[in-house]
Design an enzyme around this catalytic site. Structure first.
Site, PDB file in Angstrom:
ATOM      1  N   CYS A 148       0.966  -1.084   0.033  1.00  0.00           N
ATOM      2  CA  CYS A 148      -0.189   0.047  -0.074  1.00  0.00           C
ATOM      3  C   CYS A 148       0.429   1.324  -0.005  1.00  0.00           C
ATOM      4  O   CYS A 148       0.540   2.648  -0.518  1.00  0.00           O
ATOM      5  CB  CYS A 148      -1.263  -0.165   0.968  1.00  0.00           C
ATOM      6  SG  CYS A 148      -1.912  -1.381   1.663  1.00  0.00           S
ATOM      7  N   TYR A 149       1.776   1.315   1.409  1.00  0.00           N
ATOM      8  CA  TYR A 149       2.740   2.784   1.269  1.00  0.00           C
ATOM      9  C   TYR A 149       3.116   2.703  -0.032  1.00  0.00           C
ATOM     10  O   TYR A 149       3.251   3.825  -1.036  1.00  0.00           O
ATOM     11  CB  TYR A 149       3.720   2.520   2.289  1.00  0.00           C
ATOM     12  CG  TYR A 149       4.318   3.529   2.885  1.00  0.00           C
ATOM     13  CD1 TYR A 149       3.848   4.567   2.818  1.00  0.00           C
ATOM     14  CD2 TYR A 149       5.495   3.348   2.883  1.00  0.00           C
ATOM     15  CE1 TYR A 149       4.503   5.718   3.503  1.00  0.00           C
ATOM     16  CE2 TYR A 149       6.510   4.430   2.990  1.00  0.00           C
ATOM     17  CZ  TYR A 149       5.812   4.896   3.348  1.00  0.00           C
ATOM     18  OH  TYR A 149       6.935   6.756   3.803  1.00  0.00           O
ATOM     19  N   THR A 150       4.223   1.487  -0.664  1.00  0.00           N
ATOM     20  CA  THR A 150       5.226   1.315  -1.933  1.00  0.00           C
ATOM     21  C   THR A 150       4.440   2.068  -2.910  1.00  0.00           C
ATOM     22  O   THR A 150       4.652   2.691  -3.483  1.00  0.00           O
ATOM     23  CB  THR A 150       5.403   0.227  -2.494  1.00  0.00           C
ATOM     24  OG1 THR A 150       6.618   0.277  -1.013  1.00  0.00           O
ATOM     25  CG2 THR A 150       6.556   0.436  -3.557  1.00  0.00           C
ATOM     26  N   SER A 152       1.690   4.203  -2.825  1.00  0.00           N
ATOM     27  CA  SER A 152       1.750   5.040  -3.057  1.00  0.00           C
ATOM     28  C   SER A 152       2.549   6.523  -3.531  1.00  0.00           C
ATOM     29  O   SER A 152       2.770   7.476  -3.759  1.00  0.00           O
ATOM     30  CB  SER A 152       0.693   5.712  -1.523  1.00  0.00           C
ATOM     31  OG  SER A 152       1.461   5.080  -0.979  1.00  0.00           O
ATOM     32  N   LYS A 153       3.717   6.328  -2.723  1.00  0.00           N
ATOM     33  CA  LYS A 153       5.088   6.652  -2.511  1.00  0.00           C
ATOM     34  C   LYS A 153       5.992   6.879  -3.878  1.00  0.00           C
ATOM     35  O   LYS A 153       6.124   7.286  -4.788  1.00  0.00           O
ATOM     36  CB  LYS A 153       6.088   6.526  -1.626  1.00  0.00           C
ATOM     37  CG  LYS A 153       5.644   6.568   0.078  1.00  0.00           C
ATOM     38  CD  LYS A 153       5.637   7.815  -0.157  1.00  0.00           C
ATOM     39  CE  LYS A 153       4.303   8.523   1.383  1.00  0.00           C
ATOM     40  NZ  LYS A 153       4.815   9.683   1.642  1.00  0.00           N
TER      41      LYS A 153
END
Length: 237
Positions: A148-150, A152-153
């Site tokens: 999820c985080y990766t 988005s970044k």
């Protein structure tokens, strides 16, 4: 006096950056949901302005930016920092609503802030300014279980490049700082699961943002990586 708005300013990297900019003599607008945390800063520094709101609330964000610009006279820099890590694990264990929440904050929220800053910088006189996006090491290489985080970044890297290109005509520079293992609430949660994690003091990240912001208009740090020296970034997969 130079002016900056910082999102996610109530804790971690955002708060440390706010404190560094205030020490350097900047006028600082503080955006975060937790107004009590922002008041801890504004109560001791007259050049700090609390702008409590949720970065995903476009109406509240517009009001915050307009209020700060009217009070300060202009906006020189946005540190587009607010973000969440979200659920961890392999993709088939990630709830869809958790993924959507990460995208809402980390992409939509950062888009809203960048859009408002770009508009203000484009119309002010003299025209121009600087947008600094908080990317993360995960904008390049993922941690295990960070889909999820990766995701988005990686999107923020695309936003940074687009803003750099589109901002040229209006003297708006855009750069990205990719921070690895600065001691914040987000990293503290990760370190609780991995006690041997190498970290660095968050002030090193904050001073790096100040360096980017204080460059003259003709210079820009397009991408900067600042991280704990021994963290497994180079070669991690």
């Amino acid at each position: 006096m130079k002016t900056i708005i910082i999102t996610g300013a109530s804790s971690g990297i955002g708060r440390a950056t706010a404190e560094v900019f205030l020490e350097a003599g900047w006028r600082v607008g503080l955006i975060a949901r937790r107004e009590d945390r922002l008041r801890e800063i504004t109560d001791v520094n007259a050049e700090a302005t609390a702008l409590p709101c949720d970065v995903t609330d476009a109406t509240a964000m517009r009001a915050a930016f307009e209020s700060f610009a009217a009070e300060a006279g202009r906006l020189d820099v946005l540190f587009n920092n607010a973000g969440i890590f979200g659920p961890a694990g392999p993709i088939d264990e990630v709830p869809l609503d958790g993924f959507e929440q990460v995208l809402d904050v980390n992409i939509r929220g950062m888009f809203i802030a960048a859009q408002l800053a770009f508009a203000q910088m484009r119309r002010q006189d003299p025209q121009g300014g600087r947008i600094i996006n908080n990317g993360s090491i995960s904008a390049h290489n993922p941690r295990p279980g960070s889909v999820c985080y990766t995701t988005s970044k990686h999107a923020i890297t695309g936003m940074t490049r687009s803003l750099s290109l589109d901002g040229r005509a209006f003297d708006i520079a855009c750069g990205q700082i990719d921070i690895g293992n600065a001691e914040s609430e987000l990293v503290a949660d990760l370190k609780a699961r991995q006690p041997d994690m190498h970290t660095m003091d968050v002030s090193h990240a904050a001073r790096s943002v100040l360096h980017m912001a204080e460059l003259p208009p003709e210079a820009n740090v397009q991408f900067m990586t600042v991280m704990a020296t021994k963290m497994p970034y180079i070669g991690r997969g």
